[in-house]
Design an enzyme around this catalytic site. Structure first.
Site, PDB file in Angstrom:
ATOM      1  N   LYS A  22       4.499   3.707   8.608  1.00 35.04           N
ATOM      2  CA  LYS A  22       3.243   4.249   8.058  1.00 35.04           C
ATOM      3  C   LYS A  22       2.534   3.223   7.175  1.00 35.04           C
ATOM      4  O   LYS A  22       1.344   2.965   7.350  1.00 35.04           O
ATOM      5  CB  LYS A  22       3.549   5.513   7.251  1.00 35.04           C
ATOM      6  N   ASN A  23       3.268   2.646   6.219  1.00 37.49           N
ATOM      7  CA  ASN A  23       2.565   1.785   5.263  1.00 37.49           C
ATOM      8  C   ASN A  23       2.120   0.461   5.870  1.00 37.49           C
ATOM      9  O   ASN A  23       1.285  -0.234   5.297  1.00 37.49           O
ATOM     10  CB  ASN A  23       3.413   1.576   4.001  1.00 37.49           C
ATOM     11  N   CYS A 116      -3.239   9.318  -7.585  1.00 38.07           N
ATOM     12  CA  CYS A 116      -2.505  10.100  -6.608  1.00 38.07           C
ATOM     13  C   CYS A 116      -1.718  11.145  -7.359  1.00 38.07           C
ATOM     14  O   CYS A 116      -1.787  11.233  -8.573  1.00 38.07           O
ATOM     15  CB  CYS A 116      -1.622   9.231  -5.748  1.00 38.07           C
ATOM     16  N   ARG A 121      -3.484   5.108 -10.496  1.00 38.02           N
ATOM     17  CA  ARG A 121      -3.328   3.961  -9.602  1.00 38.02           C
ATOM     18  C   ARG A 121      -4.411   2.924  -9.919  1.00 38.02           C
ATOM     19  O   ARG A 121      -5.518   2.975  -9.377  1.00 38.02           O
ATOM     20  CB  ARG A 121      -3.414   4.404  -8.140  1.00 38.02           C
ATOM     21  N   ASP A 304       9.790   4.290  -2.846  1.00 41.56           N
ATOM     22  CA  ASP A 304       9.503   5.367  -1.896  1.00 41.56           C
ATOM     23  C   ASP A 304      10.776   6.049  -1.371  1.00 41.56           C
ATOM     24  O   ASP A 304      10.693   7.002  -0.599  1.00 41.56           O
ATOM     25  CB  ASP A 304       8.659   4.843  -0.717  1.00 41.56           C
ATOM     26  N   ARG A 396       1.415  13.855   6.177  1.00 46.95           N
ATOM     27  CA  ARG A 396       0.664  12.602   6.011  1.00 46.95           C
ATOM     28  C   ARG A 396       1.476  11.411   6.501  1.00 46.95           C
ATOM     29  O   ARG A 396       0.904  10.425   6.984  1.00 46.95           O
ATOM     30  CB  ARG A 396       0.382  12.360   4.527  1.00 46.95           C
TER      31      ARG A 396
HETATM   32  C1  EPZ Z   1       2.025   1.022  -1.860  1.00 48.62           C
HETATM   33  O1  EPZ Z   1       1.129   1.555  -2.828  1.00 48.62           O
HETATM   34  C2  EPZ Z   1       2.517   2.188  -1.036  1.00 48.62           C
HETATM   35  N1  EPZ Z   1       1.379   2.841  -0.442  1.00 48.62           N
HETATM   36  C3  EPZ Z   1       3.286   3.182  -1.915  1.00 48.62           C
HETATM   37  O2  EPZ Z   1       3.847   4.161  -1.063  1.00 48.62           O
HETATM   38  C4  EPZ Z   1       4.432   2.438  -2.606  1.00 48.62           C
HETATM   39  O3  EPZ Z   1       5.050   3.315  -3.523  1.00 48.62           O
HETATM   40  C5  EPZ Z   1       3.902   1.211  -3.355  1.00 48.62           C
HETATM   41  O4  EPZ Z   1       3.129   0.377  -2.459  1.00 48.62           O
HETATM   42  C6  EPZ Z   1       5.017   0.359  -3.935  1.00 48.62           C
HETATM   43  O5  EPZ Z   1       5.884  -0.059  -2.897  1.00 48.62           O
HETATM   44  C7  EPZ Z   1       0.842   2.360   0.659  1.00 48.62           C
HETATM   45  O6  EPZ Z   1       1.276   1.389   1.238  1.00 48.62           O
HETATM   46  C8  EPZ Z   1      -0.329   3.100   1.164  1.00 48.62           C
HETATM   47  P1  EPZ Z   1       1.174  -1.261  -5.555  1.00 48.62           P
HETATM   48  P2  EPZ Z   1       0.164   0.575  -3.639  1.00 48.62           P
HETATM   49  O7  EPZ Z   1      -0.206  -1.796  -5.621  1.00 48.62           O
HETATM   50  O8  EPZ Z   1      -0.203  -0.566  -2.777  1.00 48.62           O
HETATM   51  C9  EPZ Z   1       0.461  -1.478 -10.316  1.00 48.62           C
HETATM   52  C10 EPZ Z   1       4.233   6.290  -0.186  1.00 48.62           C
HETATM   53  O9  EPZ Z   1       4.851   7.278  -0.583  1.00 48.62           O
HETATM   54  N2  EPZ Z   1      -0.878  -2.001  -9.983  1.00 48.62           N
HETATM   55  O10 EPZ Z   1       2.267  -2.114  -5.019  1.00 48.62           O
HETATM   56  O11 EPZ Z   1      -0.924   1.400  -4.217  1.00 48.62           O
HETATM   57  C11 EPZ Z   1       0.622   0.004  -9.969  1.00 48.62           C
HETATM   58  O12 EPZ Z   1       0.138   0.827 -11.007  1.00 48.62           O
HETATM   59  C12 EPZ Z   1       3.345   5.503  -1.116  1.00 48.62           C
HETATM   60  O13 EPZ Z   1       4.275   5.896   1.009  1.00 48.62           O
HETATM   61  C13 EPZ Z   1      -1.690  -2.499 -10.978  1.00 48.62           C
HETATM   62  O14 EPZ Z   1      -1.334  -2.503 -12.150  1.00 48.62           O
HETATM   63  O15 EPZ Z   1       1.160   0.130  -4.783  1.00 48.62           O
HETATM   64  C14 EPZ Z   1       2.114   0.111  -9.766  1.00 48.62           C
HETATM   65  O16 EPZ Z   1       2.752   0.286 -11.014  1.00 48.62           O
HETATM   66  C15 EPZ Z   1       3.307   6.098  -2.494  1.00 48.62           C
HETATM   67  N3  EPZ Z   1      -2.930  -2.998 -10.627  1.00 48.62           N
HETATM   68  C16 EPZ Z   1       2.516  -1.260  -9.213  1.00 48.62           C
HETATM   69  O17 EPZ Z   1       1.426  -2.130  -9.515  1.00 48.62           O
HETATM   70  C17 EPZ Z   1      -3.371  -3.018  -9.338  1.00 48.62           C
HETATM   71  O18 EPZ Z   1      -4.496  -3.484  -9.094  1.00 48.62           O
HETATM   72  C18 EPZ Z   1       2.727  -1.304  -7.681  1.00 48.62           C
HETATM   73  O19 EPZ Z   1       1.581  -0.777  -7.015  1.00 48.62           O
HETATM   74  C19 EPZ Z   1      -2.538  -2.524  -8.328  1.00 48.62           C
HETATM   75  C20 EPZ Z   1      -1.285  -2.009  -8.668  1.00 48.62           C
END
Ligand code: EPZ
Length: 417
Positions: A22-23, A116, A121, A304, A396
């Site tokens: 999915k991701n 979310c 986020r 996840d 989803r």
């Molecule tokens: C992806 O989310 C996945 N979603 C999430 O899976 C997964 O939990 C996450 O990566 C971590 O592996 C998708 O791929 C659609 P990040 P993403 O940017 O890309 C901080 C699921 O259940 N951050 O790696 O949104 C953020 O707050 C979903 O399948 C910033 O500070 O996650 C977090 O603490 C849920 N600034 C950390 O980084 C930013 O600009 C990691 O977030 C971006 C992120």
């Protein structure tokens, strides 16, 4: 509204095949908007998030076909670079349209995703990347507007290891002029998959899967064929389900290397894990031992899989500590597990899990995708009947979740409420 009815206490047995990731796919599909040509994408799971993103691409002008796990997208006809809230509100990962449309049109206006269900986020690292590539970014009426006269390669150091920002910057940079470096990049398997997809379409991306990604911009991308990798998180969910029910399951279409952090933890809890080339057998006939788990970016233990793993530990002998190292909070499902008899205390980013010998069925509500998977797993192990509500979250991201579990002997049915 629908709910799942689970008659628990039956060990899972048999073989199951993992679907496409999915991701990965929800980034690969928007990435196809960068391509002036036809992309044939194979191993695409039939899940709600895919339907939504394909709908958005159609509304932007792409021609889309989806049949038997194969998507064909012709993005030549995309004639809009604006995706408003009505279009993208159903899906947070629509943020990949920023990078894709910016790369293609040098300007994009896409609604910013809301928070979310489990955490705020932030998007600062995405914006930092686009600005480094020469775009002017403003947020106006809830939309992110990114405009560049020209996108120019740049050196970008991410302050936070972010999957979304790494992919988004990659998407914009493949069609920028010159050379881009992303340092402190995320290394998840789906980052590598998106890079491989882009390269199959003529991009020049190197180093994906390490913390430095190097991209030589190209003028155009061409059509081609690509198969999405198996879903690491679905695979892990099924591995944990087999362990929690003390069953014996062979999980096929899996990349064992992607599962290493989970495999190590399962072994620590006393579960037997046998690895083949593209299959893993899981079996267990006793109560698990306690283990401490901390989620981290890949190759660490995936956030996840944190809720699902907590279910296993809720049934372990002894006290386990689960630390959420990626998100500020991701323990909302714990309250639901308590209704089933789990003894878990949450303190900030820690969950202190006092193992109990058994769970008992209860009505519970899934508040997000992985929370939903965890509650289903808990229901499979619990005595009596568990009712899981909030199925829109599970739909989803898991392809035919209950069908796959049923084929492994679970007694689980979807009923209208
Ligand atoms: C992806 O989310 C996945 N979603 C999430 O899976 C997964 O939990 C996450 O990566 C971590 O592996 C998708 O791929 C659609 P990040 P993403 O940017 O890309 C901080 C699921 O259940 N951050 O790696 O949104 C953020 O707050 C979903 O399948 C910033 O500070 O996650 C977090 O603490 C849920 N600034 C950390 O980084 C930013 O600009 C990691 O977030 C971006 C992120």
């Amino acid at each position: 509204m629908e709910k799942l009815l689970i008659h628990g206490g039956i060990p899972l047995n048999g073989e199951v095949t993992v679907s496409g990731a999915k991701n990965a796919v929800i980034a690969v599909l928007p990435a196809a908007a960068l391509v002036e040509g036809v992309c044939r994408i194979e191993n695409v799971p039939h899940i709600k998030d895919v339907d939504i993103i394909l709908d958005i691409l159609k509304q932007l002008g792409a021609k889309v076909k989806f049949h038997n796990q194969v998507v064909e997208i012709d993005s030549t006809t995309i004639n809009r670079n604006v995706a408003t809230y009505e279009l993208v509100r159903k899906m947070r990962a629509s943020y990949y349209l920023w990078g894709a449309l910016l790369g293609r049109f040098k300007s994009a206006e896409v609604a910013t995703p809301g928070g979310c269900s489990f955490c705020a986020r932030p998007i600062d690292q995405h914006i930092k990347g686009f600005e480094a590539l020469g775009a002017k970014v403003t947020i106006h009426n809830g939309n992110m507007l990114a405009v560049a006269e020209q996108l120019k390669g740049s050196q970008i150091y991410l302050d936070v290891v972010s999957v979304g920002a790494t992919i988004n910057i990659m998407l914009a940079a493949v069609r920028a002029e010159g050379f881009t470096t992303i340092e402190n990049a995320a290394k998840e398997p789906h980052i590598v998959d998106v890079a491989n997809f882009l390269n199959a379409m003529g991009a020049k991306v190197k180093g994906a899967g390490t913390d430095v990604i190097r991209i030589q911009g190209v003028e155009k991308l061409h059509g081609g064929t690509y198969a999405v990798i198996p879903d690491q998180i679905e695979a892990g969910t099924l591995m944990i389900a087999a362990a929690v029910t003390r069953g014996d399951v062979i999980i096929k279409n899996i990349i064992p290397k992607h599962m290493e952090s989970l495999t190590a933890k399962l072994i620590e809890t006393g579960v037997t894990v046998e690895e083949g080339d593209d299959a893993i057998r899981i079996y267990s006939d006793k109560r698990p031992y306690k283990a401490n788990v901390k989620t981290l970016p890949y190759p660490g233990f995936p956030t996840d899989l944190q809720p699902q793993m907590t279910v296993l530990l809720a049934l372990a002998e002894g006290t386990s500590i689960v630390t959420e190292g990626v998100w500020d909070s991701r323990f909302q499902y714990v309250e639901e597990l308590r209704h089933m008899g789990a003894n878990i205390r949450v303190e900030g980013r820690l969950a202190i899990v006092e193992g109990v010998p058994a769970l008992s069925g209860a009505p519970v509500n899934a508040t997000d995708l992985r929370a939903g998977a965890a509650l289903v797993i808990a229901g499979l192990a619990a005595s009596g009947i568990t009712e899981v509500y909030g199925l829109e979250h599970i739909d989803r991201g898991y392809e035919d979740f209950e069908g796959k579990l049923r084929a492994l002997g679970a007694v689980i049915e979807r009923v209208k409420v």
